[in-house]
Motif scaffolding. Structure first.
Motif, PDB file in Angstrom:
ATOM      1  N   ASP A  41     -44.762 -27.584 -34.869  1.00  9.45           N
ATOM      2  CA  ASP A  41     -45.317 -28.083 -33.615  1.00  9.45           C
ATOM      3  C   ASP A  41     -44.641 -27.367 -32.451  1.00  9.45           C
ATOM      4  O   ASP A  41     -43.413 -27.260 -32.409  1.00  9.45           O
ATOM      5  CB  ASP A  41     -45.099 -29.588 -33.480  1.00  9.45           C
ATOM      6  N   VAL A  42     -45.458 -26.872 -31.522  1.00  7.51           N
ATOM      7  CA  VAL A  42     -44.948 -26.144 -30.364  1.00  7.51           C
ATOM      8  C   VAL A  42     -45.487 -26.780 -29.088  1.00  7.51           C
ATOM      9  O   VAL A  42     -46.504 -27.481 -29.110  1.00  7.51           O
ATOM     10  CB  VAL A  42     -45.334 -24.649 -30.409  1.00  7.51           C
ATOM     11  N   GLU A  43     -44.794 -26.530 -27.995  1.00 10.62           N
ATOM     12  CA  GLU A  43     -45.268 -27.030 -26.706  1.00 10.62           C
ATOM     13  C   GLU A  43     -44.759 -26.135 -25.590  1.00 10.62           C
ATOM     14  O   GLU A  43     -43.813 -25.372 -25.766  1.00 10.62           O
ATOM     15  CB  GLU A  43     -44.857 -28.486 -26.481  1.00 10.62           C
ATOM     16  N   VAL A  44     -45.397 -26.246 -24.452  1.00 10.41           N
ATOM     17  CA  VAL A  44     -44.975 -25.506 -23.265  1.00 10.41           C
ATOM     18  C   VAL A  44     -43.775 -26.217 -22.655  1.00 10.41           C
ATOM     19  O   VAL A  44     -43.747 -27.439 -22.554  1.00 10.41           O
ATOM     20  CB  VAL A  44     -46.140 -25.418 -22.249  1.00 10.41           C
ATOM     21  N   ASP A  45     -42.777 -25.435 -22.278  1.00  7.39           N
ATOM     22  CA  ASP A  45     -41.587 -25.960 -21.623  1.00  7.39           C
ATOM     23  C   ASP A  45     -41.139 -24.937 -20.581  1.00  7.39           C
ATOM     24  O   ASP A  45     -40.453 -23.970 -20.896  1.00  7.39           O
ATOM     25  CB  ASP A  45     -40.479 -26.209 -22.642  1.00  7.39           C
ATOM     26  N   ASN A  46     -41.541 -25.144 -19.352  1.00  9.60           N
ATOM     27  CA  ASN A  46     -41.228 -24.215 -18.260  1.00  9.60           C
ATOM     28  C   ASN A  46     -39.953 -24.582 -17.509  1.00  9.60           C
ATOM     29  O   ASN A  46     -39.692 -24.043 -16.439  1.00  9.60           O
ATOM     30  CB  ASN A  46     -42.411 -24.149 -17.295  1.00  9.60           C
ATOM     31  N   SER A  47     -39.143 -25.466 -18.054  1.00  6.99           N
ATOM     32  CA  SER A  47     -37.971 -25.973 -17.338  1.00  6.99           C
ATOM     33  C   SER A  47     -36.907 -24.906 -17.046  1.00  6.99           C
ATOM     34  O   SER A  47     -36.138 -25.065 -16.108  1.00  6.99           O
ATOM     35  CB  SER A  47     -37.339 -27.128 -18.128  1.00  6.99           C
ATOM     36  N   ASN A  48     -36.846 -23.824 -17.797  1.00  6.97           N
ATOM     37  CA  ASN A  48     -35.815 -22.792 -17.581  1.00  6.97           C
ATOM     38  C   ASN A  48     -36.235 -21.696 -16.612  1.00  6.97           C
ATOM     39  O   ASN A  48     -35.395 -20.893 -16.194  1.00  6.97           O
ATOM     40  CB  ASN A  48     -35.443 -22.136 -18.917  1.00  6.97           C
ATOM     41  N   ILE A  49     -37.496 -21.627 -16.262  1.00  7.80           N
ATOM     42  CA  ILE A  49     -37.997 -20.486 -15.492  1.00  7.80           C
ATOM     43  C   ILE A  49     -37.325 -20.353 -14.122  1.00  7.80           C
ATOM     44  O   ILE A  49     -36.861 -19.269 -13.762  1.00  7.80           O
ATOM     45  CB  ILE A  49     -39.534 -20.543 -15.365  1.00  7.80           C
ATOM     46  N   ALA A  50     -37.232 -21.418 -13.361  1.00 10.35           N
ATOM     47  CA  ALA A  50     -36.618 -21.339 -12.028  1.00 10.35           C
ATOM     48  C   ALA A  50     -35.163 -20.863 -12.109  1.00 10.35           C
ATOM     49  O   ALA A  50     -34.729 -20.010 -11.330  1.00 10.35           O
ATOM     50  CB  ALA A  50     -36.697 -22.690 -11.324  1.00 10.35           C
ATOM     51  N   GLY A  51     -34.403 -21.382 -13.079  1.00 13.27           N
ATOM     52  CA  GLY A  51     -33.008 -20.957 -13.246  1.00 13.27           C
ATOM     53  C   GLY A  51     -32.892 -19.507 -13.663  1.00 13.27           C
ATOM     54  O   GLY A  51     -31.977 -18.793 -13.229  1.00 13.27           O
ATOM     55  N   TYR A  52     -33.821 -19.034 -14.496  1.00 14.05           N
ATOM     56  CA  TYR A  52     -33.806 -17.640 -14.924  1.00 14.05           C
ATOM     57  C   TYR A  52     -34.139 -16.698 -13.760  1.00 14.05           C
ATOM     58  O   TYR A  52     -33.613 -15.597 -13.696  1.00 14.05           O
ATOM     59  CB  TYR A  52     -34.778 -17.411 -16.072  1.00 14.05           C
ATOM     60  N   ILE A  53     -35.012 -17.139 -12.854  1.00 14.25           N
ATOM     61  CA  ILE A  53     -35.313 -16.333 -11.664  1.00 14.25           C
ATOM     62  C   ILE A  53     -34.066 -16.251 -10.784  1.00 14.25           C
ATOM     63  O   ILE A  53     -33.685 -15.174 -10.332  1.00 14.25           O
ATOM     64  CB  ILE A  53     -36.509 -16.913 -10.877  1.00 14.25           C
ATOM     65  N   GLN A  54     -33.425 -17.401 -10.576  1.00 14.55           N
ATOM     66  CA  GLN A  54     -32.219 -17.447  -9.740  1.00 14.55           C
ATOM     67  C   GLN A  54     -31.093 -16.597 -10.304  1.00 14.55           C
ATOM     68  O   GLN A  54     -30.367 -15.936  -9.563  1.00 14.55           O
ATOM     69  CB  GLN A  54     -31.730 -18.898  -9.621  1.00 14.55           C
ATOM     70  N   SER A  55     -30.947 -16.595 -11.634  1.00 13.88           N
ATOM     71  CA  SER A  55     -29.846 -15.849 -12.257  1.00 13.88           C
ATOM     72  C   SER A  55     -30.158 -14.368 -12.443  1.00 13.88           C
ATOM     73  O   SER A  55     -29.287 -13.605 -12.851  1.00 13.88           O
ATOM     74  CB  SER A  55     -29.502 -16.462 -13.616  1.00 13.88           C
ATOM     75  N   GLY A  56     -31.401 -13.953 -12.175  1.00 16.60           N
ATOM     76  CA  GLY A  56     -31.776 -12.559 -12.315  1.00 16.60           C
ATOM     77  C   GLY A  56     -32.303 -12.173 -13.690  1.00 16.60           C
ATOM     78  O   GLY A  56     -32.603 -11.007 -13.936  1.00 16.60           O
ATOM     79  N   LEU A  57     -32.421 -13.128 -14.611  1.00 18.41           N
ATOM     80  CA  LEU A  57     -32.992 -12.826 -15.923  1.00 18.41           C
ATOM     81  C   LEU A  57     -34.500 -12.560 -15.836  1.00 18.41           C
ATOM     82  O   LEU A  57     -35.058 -11.874 -16.672  1.00 18.41           O
ATOM     83  CB  LEU A  57     -32.735 -13.968 -16.910  1.00 18.41           C
ATOM     84  N   LEU A  58     -35.129 -13.119 -14.815  1.00 15.23           N
ATOM     85  CA  LEU A  58     -36.542 -12.851 -14.527  1.00 15.23           C
ATOM     86  C   LEU A  58     -36.629 -12.236 -13.131  1.00 15.23           C
ATOM     87  O   LEU A  58     -35.825 -12.558 -12.255  1.00 15.23           O
ATOM     88  CB  LEU A  58     -37.370 -14.143 -14.566  1.00 15.23           C
ATOM     89  N   PRO A  59     -37.615 -11.366 -12.898  1.00 19.86           N
ATOM     90  CA  PRO A  59     -37.772 -10.769 -11.563  1.00 19.86           C
ATOM     91  C   PRO A  59     -37.977 -11.841 -10.490  1.00 19.86           C
ATOM     92  O   PRO A  59     -38.529 -12.925 -10.761  1.00 19.86           O
ATOM     93  CB  PRO A  59     -39.025  -9.897 -11.717  1.00 19.86           C
ATOM     94  N   ALA A  60     -37.553 -11.537  -9.277  1.00 17.52           N
ATOM     95  CA  ALA A  60     -37.644 -12.497  -8.171  1.00 17.52           C
ATOM     96  C   ALA A  60     -39.075 -12.910  -7.864  1.00 17.52           C
ATOM     97  O   ALA A  60     -39.313 -14.034  -7.421  1.00 17.52           O
ATOM     98  CB  ALA A  60     -36.986 -11.911  -6.918  1.00 17.52           C
ATOM     99  N   ASN A  61     -40.039 -12.030  -8.106  1.00 20.71           N
ATOM    100  CA  ASN A  61     -41.438 -12.365  -7.797  1.00 20.71           C
ATOM    101  C   ASN A  61     -42.171 -12.926  -9.030  1.00 20.71           C
ATOM    102  O   ASN A  61     -43.344 -12.689  -9.228  1.00 20.71           O
ATOM    103  CB  ASN A  61     -42.171 -11.150  -7.234  1.00 20.71           C
ATOM    104  N   THR A  62     -41.462 -13.714  -9.836  1.00 21.02           N
ATOM    105  CA  THR A  62     -42.051 -14.353 -11.018  1.00 21.02           C
ATOM    106  C   THR A  62     -42.541 -15.742 -10.657  1.00 21.02           C
ATOM    107  O   THR A  62     -41.861 -16.496  -9.963  1.00 21.02           O
ATOM    108  CB  THR A  62     -41.018 -14.466 -12.159  1.00 21.02           C
ATOM    109  N   VAL A  63     -43.739 -16.082 -11.131  1.00 22.32           N
ATOM    110  CA  VAL A  63     -44.298 -17.425 -10.954  1.00 22.32           C
ATOM    111  C   VAL A  63     -44.673 -17.981 -12.321  1.00 22.32           C
ATOM    112  O   VAL A  63     -44.950 -17.233 -13.257  1.00 22.32           O
ATOM    113  CB  VAL A  63     -45.530 -17.429 -10.015  1.00 22.32           C
ATOM    114  N   THR A  64     -44.707 -19.288 -12.416  1.00 24.47           N
ATOM    115  CA  THR A  64     -45.088 -19.966 -13.654  1.00 24.47           C
ATOM    116  C   THR A  64     -46.609 -19.994 -13.765  1.00 24.47           C
ATOM    117  O   THR A  64     -47.300 -20.286 -12.787  1.00 24.47           O
ATOM    118  CB  THR A  64     -44.540 -21.409 -13.657  1.00 24.47           C
TER     119      THR A  64
END
Length: 179
Positions: free
Chosen positions: A86-109
């Motif tokens: 069973d899988v599900e969407v979990d976008n809870s880490n995205i904002a923190g990853y943008i802030q830490s630089g793991l994702l580009p600054a212009n990333t949106v969910t």
């Protein structure tokens, strides 16, 4: 005595030849210390589970979508019977990853209306690996509103029937450049 002596030399040699020719069936792929747990191998990376979708995707021109397979593995050498995960969407880490630089600054969910994700996937034995794939399908028509940006979608393994989930390797964030 000569017959017993000859057999004592020949029989061990025959058994050795038999076992040398046998190929051991072994699981391959990413290994974890946990036996018989299901996990996302991309979650155990230096990028903390951030998966660049540009590395693996396919376009379906029939339903006008892009698919991004995310591997699921099961460790251990016990039962090779297929099972559901069973899988599900979990976008809870995205904002923190943008802030830490793991994702580009212009990333949106991604908006929920812009993708489909099956709630259940199957892990099965093939070519020495207990493996499956979560495959989010992104609607191409909806991507124009994200022009010039990166989009991200978090996915987590929720449960796996009779198999435990490795909770330290059960979340990934898929991202890609819309352009």
């Amino acid at each position: 005595n000569k017959i017993v002596y000859a057999l004592s030399i020949v029989l061990p040699a025959m058994f050795e030849l038999m076992f040398i020719r046998c190929k051991q069936d072994a699981l391959t792929g990413v290994k974890t210390k946990e036996a018989v747990k299901v996990y996302l191998p991309d979650a155990d990376s230096a990028r903390k589970g951030v998966v660049d979708g540009a590395n693996s995707y396919s376009v379906d021109t029939t339903d006008n979508s892009v698919s991004f397979p995310i591997n699921i593995y099961r460790g251990g050498f016990s039962d090779f019977t297929e099972f559901a995960v069973d899988v599900e969407v979990d976008n809870s880490n995205i904002a923190g990853y943008i802030q830490s630089g793991l994702l580009p600054a212009n990333t949106v969910t991604l908006d929920a209306a812009d993708y489909t994700l099956a709630a259940t996937d199957t892990v099965f034995y093939t070519n020495g690996i207990m493996k499956g794939a979560i495959t989010p399908r992104i609607k191409i028509d909806s991507l124009s509103k994200y022009s010039g940006k990166y989009v991200a979608l978090g996915v987590t393994l929720k449960s796996a029937g009779q198999v435990d989930v490795n909770t330290s390797m059960n979340k990934v964030v898929l991202y890609f450049n819309v352009n």
